[in-house]
Motif scaffolding. Structure first.
Motif, mmCIF file in Angstrom:
data_model
loop_
_atom_site.group_PDB
_atom_site.id
_atom_site.type_symbol
_atom_site.label_atom_id
_atom_site.label_comp_id
_atom_site.label_asym_id
_atom_site.label_seq_id
_atom_site.Cartn_x
_atom_site.Cartn_y
_atom_site.Cartn_z
ATOM 1 N N TYR A 28 0.833 -1.199 0.000
ATOM 2 C CA TYR A 28 0.000 0.000 0.000
ATOM 3 C C TYR A 28 0.868 1.249 0.000
ATOM 4 C CZ TYR A 28 -3.612 -3.329 1.427
ATOM 5 O OH TYR A 28 -4.469 -4.394 1.483
ATOM 6 N N SER A 29 0.414 2.249 -0.748
ATOM 7 C CA SER A 29 1.012 3.575 -0.703
ATOM 8 C C SER A 29 0.100 4.433 0.159
ATOM 9 C CB SER A 29 1.129 4.168 -2.113
ATOM 10 O OG SER A 29 2.007 3.392 -2.903
ATOM 11 N N VAL A 30 0.587 4.846 1.309
ATOM 12 C CA VAL A 30 -0.246 5.522 2.300
ATOM 13 C C VAL A 30 -0.120 7.033 2.167
ATOM 14 C CG1 VAL A 30 -0.799 5.737 4.743
ATOM 15 C CG2 VAL A 30 0.087 3.561 3.854
ATOM 16 N N SER A 31 -1.233 7.697 1.886
ATOM 17 C CA SER A 31 -1.254 9.154 1.784
ATOM 18 C C SER A 31 -1.312 9.760 3.182
ATOM 19 C CB SER A 31 -2.472 9.624 0.986
ATOM 20 O OG SER A 31 -2.445 9.110 -0.321
ATOM 21 N N MET A 32 -0.482 10.780 3.402
ATOM 22 C CA MET A 32 -0.447 11.465 4.690
ATOM 23 C C MET A 32 -0.442 12.970 4.452
ATOM 24 S SD MET A 32 2.412 9.057 6.590
ATOM 25 C CE MET A 32 2.276 9.908 8.172
ATOM 26 N N ALA A 33 -1.401 13.675 5.038
ATOM 27 C CA ALA A 33 -1.477 15.134 4.931
ATOM 28 C C ALA A 33 -0.941 15.742 6.220
ATOM 29 C CB ALA A 33 -2.921 15.572 4.690
ATOM 30 N N THR A 34 0.138 16.495 6.102
ATOM 31 C CA THR A 34 0.774 17.031 7.308
ATOM 32 C C THR A 34 1.576 18.275 6.986
ATOM 33 O OG1 THR A 34 2.258 16.497 9.153
ATOM 34 C CG2 THR A 34 2.819 15.595 7.003
ATOM 35 N N MET A 35 1.861 19.052 8.019
ATOM 36 C CA MET A 35 2.746 20.206 7.890
ATOM 37 C C MET A 35 3.965 20.041 8.790
ATOM 38 S SD MET A 35 -0.162 23.187 7.757
ATOM 39 C CE MET A 35 -1.209 22.349 8.942
ATOM 40 N N GLU A 36 4.153 18.835 9.326
ATOM 41 C CA GLU A 36 5.293 18.553 10.192
ATOM 42 C C GLU A 36 6.401 17.866 9.399
ATOM 43 O OE1 GLU A 36 6.602 16.005 14.156
ATOM 44 O OE2 GLU A 36 4.479 16.187 13.654
#
Length: 335
Positions: free
Chosen positions: A56-64
């Motif tokens: 799986y390619s896991v999408s992560m939305a972050t500003m860190e």
């Protein structure tokens, strides 16, 4: 992941600018009222994450800064060691209505009445078939949605998932830059002993909420449900005469969905499609949300493993100073 846009801005007369090209019709009635624009959050990919024999390619939305890179590093370690495995032990949301009576005696009579198994079964069928009954409030907070509570830590809410992996010694040394003994000791001290002293509630982990929040935002989940969904205990143990590391996360209340709400938006749909869990499963209702819950747990497993390794190896501060601050920020710190 963002919908196509002309890149043009318009002014609403109050100094606010709305980016043209966003499909505002898609959010009305289900996601946002009185929209004036939208906030751009960077999205990155961690993986390939090898879970239960699938990648799986896991999408992560972050500003860190460092968060996705760190998770990605552990995904590599897990992949090189044969992958992670997961088990979903429970799946079901809880709702606790409040019923009001004029006396404690009358309330207790209902309690005893419902404790009869046959009566409770009949009552639950009727209750679940309607949206209106004699209860005072539909949600009485015993289910503790979007709030920390011992009941969710002990009894669970949503999906109970356990995810584990065995990382061999060579991978721990070469990829994670530390050793098994250091990781086991650090986990015992940091995640178990110290949190016990602090009186932690469902927080026997290094930074579960970091991963949960990033995946939730990317896949259109309710970000506020990160609170109970981040309940997690991380365990690490040396096995096979100290040659391998067994690492696991137990998460009793992951609350995710793949239908409705933010999952309908174009960017979030793209992230769900990347995982192969968009929408409802035609073959097995609820299967997509269950799979998403295991992916969340396995991503947490990776995040926990990499952060703990960085701390054990003394790399955490160095990596953040290098990747999580710009040179301009550094000059301000120096001053």
């Amino acid at each position: 992941m963002r919908p196509a846009s002309s890149g043009r801005f318009s002014n609403d007369g109050f100094g606010l600018r709305t980016l043209e090209g966003f499909d505002y019709e898609s959010i009305l009635g289900q996601c946002c009222e009185m929209p004036v624009g939208y906030v751009q959050i960077p999205v990155g990919i961690a993986g390939l994450l090898l879970l239960d024999g699938f990648e799986y390619s896991v999408s992560m939305a972050t500003m860190e800064g460092c968060l996705i890179a760190s998770t990605n590093r552990a995904c590599k370690a897990i992949h090189l060691s044969g992958g992670a495995t997961s088990v979903l032990l429970r799946d079901g949301m809880t709702r606790a209505p409040v019923v009001r009576f004029n006396s404690a005696k009358r309330a207790s009579e209902l309690k005893f009445f419902l404790e009869d198994p046959e009566i409770f079964e009949t009552f639950s069928i009727v209750f679940n078939s309607t949206s209106f009954m004699f209860f005072y409030y539909m949600i009485g907070n015993f289910c503790s949605d979007k709030k920390p509570a011992a009941v969710n830590w002990i009894e669970g809410c949503g999906k109970l998932v356990v995810c584990e992996a065995v990382i061999n010694e060579e991978v721990v040394k070469k990829v994670l830059k530390t050793n098994i003994h250091a990781l086991v000791e650090l986990n015992m001290l940091k995640n178990l002993a110290v949190f016990a002293i602090a009186g932690a509630l469902g927080g026997y982990n290094a930074h579960t909420s970091n991963i949960v929040s990033a995946v939730f935002i990317a896949t259109g989940q309710d970000p506020a449900q990160n609170i109970e969904s981040s309940h997690c205990i991380t365990m690490m143990e040396a096995i096979n005469n100290g040659k391998d590391l067994h690492v696991s996360v137990s998460m009793p209340s992951i609350e995710v969905g793949t239908v409705g709400g933010g999952t309908q938006l174009a960017s979030q749909s793209a992230c769900l499609n990347l995982l192969g869990v968009k929408g409802a499963s035609k073959e097995s209702p609820g299967a997509n949300s269950r799979l998403l819950a295991t992916i969340v747990a396995s991503s947490v497993l990776a995040g926990e493993l990499s952060l703990m390794s960085a701390i054990a190896a003394g790399q955490l501060v160095k990596s953040h100073m290098k990747y999580n601050r710009s040179s301009k920020d550094m000059s301000k710190v120096a001053c």
